[in-house]
Each structure stands twice: as structure tokens, then as C-alpha cells.
Design a protein around this motif. Structure first.
Motif, PDB file in Angstrom:
ATOM      1  N   SER A 174       0.826  -1.211   0.000  1.00 40.34           N
ATOM      2  CA  SER A 174       0.000   0.000   0.000  1.00 40.34           C
ATOM      3  C   SER A 174       0.862   1.264   0.000  1.00 40.34           C
ATOM      4  N   GLY A 175       2.114   1.138   0.455  1.00 42.25           N
ATOM      5  CA  GLY A 175       3.011   2.288   0.496  1.00 42.25           C
ATOM      6  C   GLY A 175       3.810   2.506  -0.778  1.00 42.25           C
ATOM      7  N   LYS A 176       3.647   1.646  -1.768  1.00 40.91           N
ATOM      8  CA  LYS A 176       4.388   1.791  -3.020  1.00 40.91           C
ATOM      9  C   LYS A 176       3.883   2.993  -3.827  1.00 40.91           C
ATOM     10  N   THR A 177       4.748   3.514  -4.661  1.00 45.31           N
ATOM     11  CA  THR A 177       4.352   4.612  -5.538  1.00 45.31           C
ATOM     12  C   THR A 177       3.446   4.090  -6.643  1.00 45.31           C
ATOM     13  N   ARG A 178       2.804   5.024  -7.352  1.00 44.56           N
ATOM     14  CA  ARG A 178       1.939   4.636  -8.466  1.00 44.56           C
ATOM     15  C   ARG A 178       2.728   3.861  -9.512  1.00 44.56           C
ATOM     16  N   GLU A 179       3.940   4.327  -9.803  1.00 43.64           N
ATOM     17  CA  GLU A 179       4.769   3.667 -10.811  1.00 43.64           C
ATOM     18  C   GLU A 179       5.147   2.258 -10.370  1.00 43.64           C
ATOM     19  N   GLU A 180       5.449   2.084  -9.092  1.00 43.46           N
ATOM     20  CA  GLU A 180       5.813   0.761  -8.577  1.00 43.46           C
ATOM     21  C   GLU A 180       4.628  -0.194  -8.632  1.00 43.46           C
ATOM     22  N   LEU A 181       3.445   0.308  -8.303  1.00 42.61           N
ATOM     23  CA  LEU A 181       2.246  -0.533  -8.368  1.00 42.61           C
ATOM     24  C   LEU A 181       1.966  -0.955  -9.807  1.00 42.61           C
ATOM     25  N   GLU A 182       2.156  -0.033 -10.728  1.00 41.28           N
ATOM     26  CA  GLU A 182       1.908  -0.356 -12.136  1.00 41.28           C
ATOM     27  C   GLU A 182       2.892  -1.410 -12.630  1.00 41.28           C
ATOM     28  N   ARG A 183       4.155  -1.245 -12.304  1.00 43.34           N
ATOM     29  CA  ARG A 183       5.151  -2.237 -12.735  1.00 43.34           C
ATOM     30  C   ARG A 183       4.823  -3.614 -12.190  1.00 43.34           C
ATOM     31  N   MET A 192       0.710 -14.349  -9.003  1.00 43.62           N
ATOM     32  CA  MET A 192      -0.632 -13.812  -9.143  1.00 43.62           C
ATOM     33  C   MET A 192      -1.039 -13.051  -7.883  1.00 43.62           C
ATOM     34  N   HIS A 193      -0.625 -13.552  -6.728  1.00 46.71           N
ATOM     35  CA  HIS A 193      -0.944 -12.869  -5.475  1.00 46.71           C
ATOM     36  C   HIS A 193      -0.378 -11.456  -5.462  1.00 46.71           C
ATOM     37  N   ASP A 194       0.882 -11.293  -5.846  1.00 44.83           N
ATOM     38  CA  ASP A 194       1.520  -9.983  -5.803  1.00 44.83           C
ATOM     39  C   ASP A 194       0.876  -9.017  -6.793  1.00 44.83           C
ATOM     40  N   ARG A 195       0.487  -9.531  -7.949  1.00 45.77           N
ATOM     41  CA  ARG A 195      -0.154  -8.671  -8.948  1.00 45.77           C
ATOM     42  C   ARG A 195      -1.547  -8.246  -8.477  1.00 45.77           C
ATOM     43  N   TYR A 196      -2.276  -9.169  -7.873  1.00 43.61           N
ATOM     44  CA  TYR A 196      -3.586  -8.826  -7.310  1.00 43.61           C
ATOM     45  C   TYR A 196      -3.435  -7.776  -6.213  1.00 43.61           C
ATOM     46  N   GLU A 197      -2.429  -7.961  -5.381  1.00 42.97           N
ATOM     47  CA  GLU A 197      -2.222  -7.023  -4.274  1.00 42.97           C
ATOM     48  C   GLU A 197      -1.979  -5.617  -4.814  1.00 42.97           C
ATOM     49  N   ALA A 198      -1.189  -5.509  -5.878  1.00 43.45           N
ATOM     50  CA  ALA A 198      -0.931  -4.202  -6.487  1.00 43.45           C
ATOM     51  C   ALA A 198      -2.216  -3.600  -7.056  1.00 43.45           C
ATOM     52  N   ILE A 199      -3.042  -4.433  -7.666  1.00 46.92           N
ATOM     53  CA  ILE A 199      -4.292  -3.956  -8.244  1.00 46.92           C
ATOM     54  C   ILE A 199      -5.222  -3.409  -7.164  1.00 46.92           C
ATOM     55  N   GLY A 206      -7.879   4.893  -5.834  1.00 51.53           N
ATOM     56  CA  GLY A 206      -8.892   5.402  -6.744  1.00 51.53           C
ATOM     57  C   GLY A 206      -8.375   6.445  -7.706  1.00 51.53           C
ATOM     58  N   GLY A 207      -9.314   7.152  -8.329  1.00 51.72           N
ATOM     59  CA  GLY A 207      -8.968   8.219  -9.246  1.00 51.72           C
ATOM     60  C   GLY A 207      -8.624   7.747 -10.642  1.00 51.72           C
ATOM     61  N   GLU A 208      -8.239   8.714 -11.485  1.00 50.78           N
ATOM     62  CA  GLU A 208      -7.935   8.429 -12.879  1.00 50.78           C
ATOM     63  C   GLU A 208      -6.712   7.523 -13.028  1.00 50.78           C
ATOM     64  N   GLU A 209      -5.768   7.632 -12.096  1.00 44.18           N
ATOM     65  CA  GLU A 209      -4.571   6.795 -12.184  1.00 44.18           C
ATOM     66  C   GLU A 209      -4.921   5.323 -12.024  1.00 44.18           C
ATOM     67  N   ALA A 210      -5.867   5.036 -11.146  1.00 41.06           N
ATOM     68  CA  ALA A 210      -6.304   3.646 -10.971  1.00 41.06           C
ATOM     69  C   ALA A 210      -6.981   3.131 -12.230  1.00 41.06           C
ATOM     70  N   VAL A 211      -7.826   3.954 -12.836  1.00 43.23           N
ATOM     71  CA  VAL A 211      -8.503   3.557 -14.070  1.00 43.23           C
ATOM     72  C   VAL A 211      -7.482   3.304 -15.169  1.00 43.23           C
ATOM     73  N   SER A 212      -6.467   4.152 -15.247  1.00 41.60           N
ATOM     74  CA  SER A 212      -5.417   3.983 -16.255  1.00 41.60           C
ATOM     75  C   SER A 212      -4.679   2.666 -16.073  1.00 41.60           C
ATOM     76  N   LEU A 213      -4.330   2.339 -14.830  1.00 41.27           N
ATOM     77  CA  LEU A 213      -3.634   1.083 -14.550  1.00 41.27           C
ATOM     78  C   LEU A 213      -4.495  -0.115 -14.933  1.00 41.27           C
TER      79      LEU A 213
END
Length: 316
Positions: A174-183, A192-199, A206-213
Motif C-alpha cells: 500500500s506504500g508503493k508509488t503509483r509507478e511501482e504498483l503499475e510495474r 498472481m498474489h503480488d499482482r492482485y495485491e498491487a491492483i 482510486g482516481g484516474e490513475e487507478a482507471v489507467s492502470l
């Protein structure tokens, strides 16, 4: 899929009527769907459990409704022996529909019963990728939830959407940056667990950045399971900017049915009630893939009654 709302009181006569309508194949599908989620929003009891299990047990009710039943049982976190036992049976039935088996496995993770651990481990190498990946997620969730209860790990970030999510979000993610979550979400070599966690961490912001990801995941991810969850998350975010990508997924006949179905239902939450989207959904109500067509029926029902949609008024 709908979100959980606080459980309500409901008299026995109404519960019986909801259960009867849920199982009535002559009833309009959208009304049966509403009954299902009306039952979810009531405290678990024999009167909720019996029709839900009857629907899950009988394949005549179709993969979409049955998989939604499994989802509902997980969201209710009903630990009754007969509920856990039926979910275990479904996961182990390799002749059943992949959507239903996947959702049964996810429900076992949501309920967190140790009784389900054995079957989840058995199917970590299931021939169906979506089932195997879900079993991995469910086992991880059970372990994470137990560790949190025992105080062995820091508290996980809670869902802001009143849902029992398939993956808990750790403080580290939850403390990762937007770029880190996207990567991480787009990393095909990550678990799959780690990718789900990032999602889910991105969704919680929330917000437009979440929709973009989420849109990037839908366009590039190889896992149908991941993509179907992303479509579900876009429905939760209720951001109309997701309409275009969801329409694209719905219209793609080469896409996995579980992804197309989830995109259709998400449109019922995010799209504006304009003629173009409504017309598209009406067209795809006749899709040759039953679960996609039925999901379009549900989405239309949600859009047509958007201002006063209420699951617990299902008998009106």
C-alpha cells in the motif's frame, strides 16, 4: 458482481419468497439476480443458505448465476459445514464450468476455513489455469488472514468497498508509488498474489490513475483471471472513463468469457445511461455465450434503474 452492504433484518416470509424466486427459471434473469444479492445482504441462516446451495448444486441454473452464488457465499463468509462442503465439491469437480470452480475456490479463501485448505492445495496444478491461480490466491489469503489475527504480521489495509477481497493488501504494498504498483501489476513474471495485491492497492487509492492502470492490465495481461478481476475493480471504481476499454473487451469474441462477462457487468456500474451504451448492451444480450448475454441483461437492469436501484427491493 455487487458489493456487500451492511446486513439487514429480513422476515422469514420475505426470505422464503426471495429464495423461491432465485430458483424460478421462469422468472426474468435480472429479477433472479437481484434476489441473489438481496439474500447476500441478510445475516446467514438456513433460510438464506438453502436456496443458495440448491442453486449452486444444480447446473440447470447456468454458470453465471451459479458462480455468483459462490461469490455471495464467500462474501457472506458463511462457515456452515454444508456451505464449505459444497464449495469444496465444486472446486474438485473438473467437469464443472471454470467460472463456477474458480469462484468456489475464491469463496473458500474468503471464508477462511481450514477445511478447504486441502482441496485448494490439490488444485494448485489444476489443468485449468484460472482454477489453479485462484487456488493459489485463496491459500495465500487464508494464510495472510491467520497471520494478521495472530499478530505475526502488521495489519492489512482494509477494503473501502465493503467487499471481502481475494487478496489482502499489506502495508508494504500500500506504500508503493503509483509507478511501482503499475510495474508490479503488469509484471508477467510476478506471482498472481503480488499482482492482485498491487491492483487492489491501486483501487483503494482510486482516481484516474487507478482507471489507467486497470485499462493497461486489460489490454496487456495474459491471465484471464487477472483481467476479469480488473474488470470487476473498474466496476467498483464507477468511473465513466473506463467505459471505452470495457466496451472493447465486451465486443472482443476472442476474449475469455469470464472477462467479457465481467466487463459487461462493470458497464452497468460505470457507464452513463446513454443510447450508445444501452444499445450495445441490448445487442449483446443475444450473445452466443450465455454468461455474456445474461451479464448484459444485468447491466441493462442496473442502468435503467440507476437512480433508485436497490437489491433488497427485489420483490417489488
Amino acid at each position: 458482481m455487487a458489493a456487500v452492504v451492511p446486513q439487514r433484518e429480513c422476515d422469514e416470509e420475505r426470505l422464503r419468497a426471495l429464495g423461491k424466486r432465485l430458483l424460478d427459471q421462469e422468472c426474468a434473469f435480472a429479477k433472479r439476480y437481484r434476489c441473489l444479492f438481496a439474500l447476500m445482504n441478510v445475516k446467514p441462516s438456513e433460510l438464506t443458505r438453502q436456496p443458495l446451495l440448491a442453486c449452486l448444486q444444480d447446473q440447470k441454473h447456468g454458470a453465471l448465476l451459479r458462480h455468483e452464488v459462490a461469490y455471495v457465499l464467500g462474501q457472506m463468509q458463511d462457515e456452515a459445514e454444508e456451505v464449505v462442503g459444497e464449495l469444496i465439491r465444486v472446486v474438485g469437480d473438473e467437469t464443472d464450468d471454470v467460472m463456477v470452480r474458480h469462484e468456489a475456490a475464491e469463496a473458500l479463501g474468503a471464508i477462511g476455513s481450514e477445511t478447504g485448505v486441502s482441496v485448494l492445495r490439490q488444485h494448485l496444478k489444476d489443468d485449468t489455469r484460472e482454477v489453479a491461480e485462484t487456488c493459489e490466491l485463496a491459500l495465500h489469503r487464508i494464510e495472510d488472514a491467520a497471520a494478521s489475527r495472530d499478530g505475526d504480521v502488521p495489519e492489512h489495509e482494509g477494503s473501502q468497498f465493503n467487499t471481502v477481497d481475494p487478496t489482502l493488501v499489506s502495508e508494504g504494498v500500500s506504500g508503493k508509488t503509483r509507478e511501482e504498483l503499475e510495474r508490479l501489476a503488469l509484471d508477467e513474471t510476478a506471482s498472481m498474489h503480488d499482482r492482485y495485491e498491487a491492483i487492489f492497492a491501486a483501487r483503494n487509492r482510486g482516481g484516474e490513475e487507478a482507471v489507467s492502470l486497470m485499462s493497461k492490465c486489460l489490454e496487456t495481461a495474459k491471465s484471464a483471471l487477472l483481467k476479469h478481476e480488473v474488470a470487476f475493480v473498474l466496476g467498483q471504481l464507477q468511473n465513466a472513463q473506463a467505459t471505452e476499454v470495457l466496451v472493447r473487451v465486451l465486443k472482443d469474441p476472442a476474449e475469455h468469457p469470464m472477462v467479457r462477462h465481467e466487463a459487461a457487468e462493470a458497464l452497468g456500474s460505470v457507464a452513463e445511461s446513454d443510447d450508445q451504451v444501452m444499445g450495445l448492451l441490448r445487442e449483446y444480450c443475444k450473445d452466443e455465450v450465455q454468461c455474456v448475454g445474461q451479464s448484459c441483461v444485468v447491466a441493462l437492469d442496473m442502468l435503467e434503474t440507476k437512480e433508485n436501484f436497490e437489491y433488497c427491493e427485489a420483490l417489488a
